[in-house]
Design a protein around this motif. Structure first.
Motif, PDB file in Angstrom:
ATOM      1  N   ALA A  18      85.655  52.524  -9.764  1.00 50.07           N
ATOM      2  CA  ALA A  18      84.426  52.906  -9.322  1.00 50.07           C
ATOM      3  C   ALA A  18      84.750  54.500  -8.786  1.00 50.07           C
ATOM      4  O   ALA A  18      83.899  55.178  -9.069  1.00 50.07           O
ATOM      5  N   THR A  19      85.706  54.535  -7.964  1.00 52.71           N
ATOM      6  CA  THR A  19      85.900  55.952  -7.413  1.00 52.71           C
ATOM      7  C   THR A  19      86.229  57.034  -8.472  1.00 52.71           C
ATOM      8  O   THR A  19      85.919  57.966  -8.374  1.00 52.71           O
ATOM      9  N   THR A  20      87.097  56.266  -9.534  1.00 53.53           N
ATOM     10  CA  THR A  20      87.311  57.341 -10.748  1.00 53.53           C
ATOM     11  C   THR A  20      86.234  57.703 -11.399  1.00 53.53           C
ATOM     12  O   THR A  20      85.981  58.878 -11.685  1.00 53.53           O
ATOM     13  N   LEU A  21      85.135  56.573 -11.765  1.00 53.55           N
ATOM     14  CA  LEU A  21      84.008  56.998 -12.305  1.00 53.55           C
ATOM     15  C   LEU A  21      83.216  58.172 -11.223  1.00 53.55           C
ATOM     16  O   LEU A  21      82.807  59.008 -11.989  1.00 53.55           O
ATOM     17  N   LEU A  22      83.103  57.771 -10.189  1.00 52.65           N
ATOM     18  CA  LEU A  22      82.290  58.771  -9.329  1.00 52.65           C
ATOM     19  C   LEU A  22      82.832  60.163  -9.008  1.00 52.65           C
ATOM     20  O   LEU A  22      82.208  60.979  -8.683  1.00 52.65           O
ATOM     21  N   SER A  23      84.116  60.172  -9.603  1.00 50.47           N
ATOM     22  CA  SER A  23      84.949  61.516  -9.217  1.00 50.47           C
ATOM     23  C   SER A  23      84.450  62.577 -10.378  1.00 50.47           C
ATOM     24  O   SER A  23      84.884  63.808 -10.257  1.00 50.47           O
ATOM     25  N   GLY A  24      84.013  62.131 -11.646  1.00 51.54           N
ATOM     26  CA  GLY A  24      83.653  63.251 -12.581  1.00 51.54           C
ATOM     27  C   GLY A  24      82.245  63.148 -12.850  1.00 51.54           C
ATOM     28  O   GLY A  24      81.330  62.684 -12.040  1.00 51.54           O
ATOM     29  N   PRO A  25      81.609  64.123 -13.531  1.00 55.72           N
ATOM     30  CA  PRO A  25      80.396  64.599 -13.657  1.00 55.72           C
ATOM     31  C   PRO A  25      79.373  63.515 -14.699  1.00 55.72           C
ATOM     32  O   PRO A  25      78.315  63.360 -14.548  1.00 55.72           O
ATOM     33  N   GLY A  26      80.215  62.551 -15.357  1.00 54.48           N
ATOM     34  CA  GLY A  26      79.474  61.688 -16.173  1.00 54.48           C
ATOM     35  C   GLY A  26      78.645  60.448 -15.538  1.00 54.48           C
ATOM     36  O   GLY A  26      77.451  59.946 -16.084  1.00 54.48           O
ATOM     37  N   VAL A  27      79.010  60.294 -14.140  1.00 54.43           N
ATOM     38  CA  VAL A  27      78.391  59.310 -13.508  1.00 54.43           C
ATOM     39  C   VAL A  27      78.240  59.661 -12.028  1.00 54.43           C
ATOM     40  O   VAL A  27      78.963  60.364 -11.527  1.00 54.43           O
ATOM     41  N   PRO A 294      97.929  45.205  -9.699  1.00 59.96           N
ATOM     42  CA  PRO A 294      97.475  46.329  -9.444  1.00 59.96           C
ATOM     43  C   PRO A 294      98.026  47.657 -10.215  1.00 59.96           C
ATOM     44  O   PRO A 294      97.801  48.738  -9.661  1.00 59.96           O
ATOM     45  N   GLU A 295      98.315  47.419 -11.404  1.00 61.34           N
ATOM     46  CA  GLU A 295      98.746  48.526 -12.181  1.00 61.34           C
ATOM     47  C   GLU A 295      97.547  49.862 -12.256  1.00 61.34           C
ATOM     48  O   GLU A 295      97.756  50.980 -12.128  1.00 61.34           O
ATOM     49  N   THR A 296      96.340  49.165 -12.329  1.00 56.92           N
ATOM     50  CA  THR A 296      95.163  50.335 -12.447  1.00 56.92           C
ATOM     51  C   THR A 296      95.155  51.177 -11.282  1.00 56.92           C
ATOM     52  O   THR A 296      94.758  52.471 -11.516  1.00 56.92           O
ATOM     53  N   GLU A 297      95.271  50.871 -10.049  1.00 54.62           N
ATOM     54  CA  GLU A 297      95.200  51.738  -9.124  1.00 54.62           C
ATOM     55  C   GLU A 297      96.343  52.687  -8.856  1.00 54.62           C
ATOM     56  O   GLU A 297      96.276  53.853  -8.089  1.00 54.62           O
ATOM     57  N   VAL A 298      97.538  52.470  -9.863  1.00 48.30           N
ATOM     58  CA  VAL A 298      98.415  53.770  -9.704  1.00 48.30           C
ATOM     59  C   VAL A 298      98.197  54.507 -11.084  1.00 48.30           C
ATOM     60  O   VAL A 298      98.744  55.733 -11.131  1.00 48.30           O
ATOM     61  N   VAL A 299      97.393  53.989 -12.106  1.00 44.22           N
ATOM     62  CA  VAL A 299      97.222  54.590 -13.262  1.00 44.22           C
ATOM     63  C   VAL A 299      96.203  55.492 -13.486  1.00 44.22           C
ATOM     64  O   VAL A 299      96.084  56.554 -13.635  1.00 44.22           O
ATOM     65  N   LEU A 300      94.927  54.938 -13.059  1.00 39.50           N
ATOM     66  CA  LEU A 300      93.742  55.801 -13.221  1.00 39.50           C
ATOM     67  C   LEU A 300      93.629  56.949 -12.553  1.00 39.50           C
ATOM     68  O   LEU A 300      93.101  57.884 -12.839  1.00 39.50           O
ATOM     69  N   PRO A 301      94.292  56.858 -11.344  1.00 37.87           N
ATOM     70  CA  PRO A 301      94.391  58.195 -10.492  1.00 37.87           C
ATOM     71  C   PRO A 301      94.767  59.397 -11.495  1.00 37.87           C
ATOM     72  O   PRO A 301      94.825  60.599 -10.808  1.00 37.87           O
ATOM     73  N   ALA A 302      95.642  58.960 -12.342  1.00 35.34           N
ATOM     74  CA  ALA A 302      96.377  60.098 -13.103  1.00 35.34           C
ATOM     75  C   ALA A 302      95.621  60.678 -14.105  1.00 35.34           C
ATOM     76  O   ALA A 302      95.831  61.543 -14.770  1.00 35.34           O
ATOM     77  N   LEU A 303      94.206  60.074 -14.317  1.00 40.19           N
ATOM     78  CA  LEU A 303      93.102  60.705 -15.460  1.00 40.19           C
ATOM     79  C   LEU A 303      92.692  62.064 -15.112  1.00 40.19           C
ATOM     80  O   LEU A 303      92.340  62.045 -13.932  1.00 40.19           O
ATOM     81  N   THR A 304      92.965  62.907 -15.829  1.00 37.54           N
ATOM     82  CA  THR A 304      92.271  64.302 -15.670  1.00 37.54           C
ATOM     83  C   THR A 304      91.078  64.552 -16.262  1.00 37.54           C
ATOM     84  O   THR A 304      90.588  65.581 -15.926  1.00 37.54           O
ATOM     85  N   SER A 305      90.787  63.958 -17.293  1.00 38.81           N
ATOM     86  CA  SER A 305      89.427  63.920 -17.946  1.00 38.81           C
ATOM     87  C   SER A 305      88.584  62.938 -17.159  1.00 38.81           C
ATOM     88  O   SER A 305      88.907  62.117 -16.606  1.00 38.81           O
ATOM     89  N   ASP A 306      87.213  63.202 -17.650  1.00 34.72           N
ATOM     90  CA  ASP A 306      86.147  62.355 -17.028  1.00 34.72           C
ATOM     91  C   ASP A 306      86.135  60.805 -17.654  1.00 34.72           C
ATOM     92  O   ASP A 306      85.843  60.809 -18.852  1.00 34.72           O
TER      93      ASP A 306
END
Ligand code: AMP
Ligand code: GLY
Length: 423
Positions: A18-27, A294-306
């Motif tokens: 949810a926080t990764t979705l909210l951090s970008g312009p698409g959502v 818990p892998e997603t919690e350390v992987v998704l924050p590395a996404l630099t695209s939206d």
């Protein structure tokens, strides 16, 4: 115009989605169903609708004007929630019920791997105690006993002697410890090596890999104690080079998604491959039909695209962009309630940790509210993640923060990342 998205699930994995979705312009707006109160300070709304009741969920989605749904956990995926949402005309990201069998039935996954020559441990499937016991007797120990269906990571016994193997079989067939999930068992050879997790966004035969990560399943330091749903994770893995990922993509992920597509259950969603890195190369321990926790919690924050734009593009058949920050490491430590994984204490205060520059918390089994205080409602209450220029700095940051807190009734492992730090 930005989308309104519903994330199904309630854990730290759904919090970071949810926080990764909210951090970008698409959502621009995210609900989580059912979510947890530790998410609310991040602007995530909770929808207390039960995902096992699709009609009510669909009505709520329409009423709120939600554009699409991201289904996090295995239970609604294997129950066919994505099929139900799509049948109602609501775009949903995740595999169909048929494709989610890759996680929902270990026998299905193993048979698919055997048919297509995908590297995994040798195995046999049994529906009855006598057949299973006589196989184990002639096989000898060590041997691995797995309930076929979903068992929250608790359905596997790596038996080092025959007694242990027989007890595991009795628990499945006589005590019905896993209910229907134990209607059949997979018995397989033990694989030896280091484990790691490779997750990929998938659409049919196409896939987009994420950085490698590693979970820590045993409850206590030094990899001792009972197995849990995961006590911490880190990414990327300094001990493995890009050749390992490439080998796993070529020998495992590509043929698996091709097989699913060509056998009539194309997979769209996230395919998680649990790998054992053996002397003979990477082999499959298990597949999951979703992001790992818990892998997603350390992987998704590395996404630099939206993320929001990418998922929407992927669902619509376009070319999604997934780009990753490879100049930082991230390490996350689970705060568990005393007694976890057996009988976790509920009602224990859980600290609300506000986001800092290089550190933040994702919440899971908590009740209460951010204003009056969070308390434990199940075993894993939160995961605290720090980012650093390298793994040692990430580890230092997270432990410096945690060691400064007084948290009676909670415990955490002090050695998350040890294999990467030793490398
Ligand atoms: P699974 O639920 O299939 O991921 O299994 C849980 C854990 O059991 C894995 O993370 C491994 O540590 C262990 N395990 C499962 N299968 C094997 C195997 N064939 N050889 C060695 N360890 C295994
Ligand atoms: N971390 C293992 C899993 O999500 O199943």
């Amino acid at each position: 115009m930005a989308d309104k998205v519903l994330v199904i699930g309630s854990g730290a994995r759904e919090h970071v989605i949810a926080t990764t979705l909210l951090s970008g312009p698409g959502v621009d707006r995210v609900w989580c169903a059912p979510g947890n109160p530790g998410m609310e300070p991040d602007g995530i709304s909770l929808l207390r609708e039960d995902p096992t009741q699709p009609e009510k969920l669909i009505a709520a989605i329409r009423e709120l004007g939600i554009d699409w749904v991201f289904v996090g956990p295995e239970a609604p995926l294997t129950a066919g929630l994505v099929d139900e949402l799509q049948a109602a005309g609501i775009p949903a990201f995740g595999p169909s019920k048929a494709a989610a069998r890759i996680e929902g039935s270990k026998g299905f996954a193993k048979d698919l791997m055997r048919r297509h020559g995908i590297p995994t441990a040798d195995y046999a499937v049994f529906h009855d105690l006598d057949g299973a016991k006589s196989y184990v007797r002639s096989h000898g120990a060590p041997v691995v006993i797995k309930a076929d269906g979903l068992a929250a990571g608790k359905g596997v016994t790596v038996a080092t002697d025959l007694d242990q193997a027989m007890q595991a079989l009795d628990a499945i067939f006589i005590d019905h410890k896993f209910g229907q999930a134990g209607a059949q068992v997979v018995i397989e050879d033990q694989l030896v090596g280091q484990e790691c997790s490779l997750m990929c966004f998938v659409r049919g035969e196409q896939f987009w890999p994420m950085p490698l990560s590693q979970d820590h399943k045993p409850a206590y330091d030094g990899d001792r104690g009972p197995n849990t749903g995961g006590m911490g994770a880190y990414s990327p893995l300094p001990q493995f080079g890009p050749e390992l990922t490439q080998k796993a993509l070529d020998a495992i992920v590509a043929p698996t998604v091709r097989a699913l597509a060509r056998e009539g259950s194309p997979f769209t969603g996230v395919l998680y491959t649990g790998l054992m890195v053996t002397d003979q190369g990477p082999q499959v321990i298990e597949f999951n039909a979703r992001l790992g926790d818990p892998e997603t919690e350390v992987v998704l924050p590395a996404l630099t695209s939206d993320l929001g734009t990418a998922i929407r593009t992927l669902m619509e058949g376009g070319e999604p962009q997934f780009t990753w920050d490879d100049s930082h490491s991230r390490l996350g430590v689970v705060l568990a309630a005393q007694g976890y994984p057996g009988n976790p204490k509920t009602g224990v205060p859980v600290p609300l940790i506000a986001p800092e520059q290089d550190l933040r918390a994702y919440y899971a089994g908590v009740s209460g509210s951010a204003s009056t205080g969070l308390t434990s409602s199940s075993g894993r209450t939160a995961l605290v993640v720090a980012q650093g220029d390298d793994l040692a700095q990430a580890a230092h940051r997270v432990y410096a923060r945690l060691d400064g807190l007084s948290m009676p009734g909670l415990f955490y492992r002090h050695d998350i990342g040890h294999r990467g730090l030793e490398a």
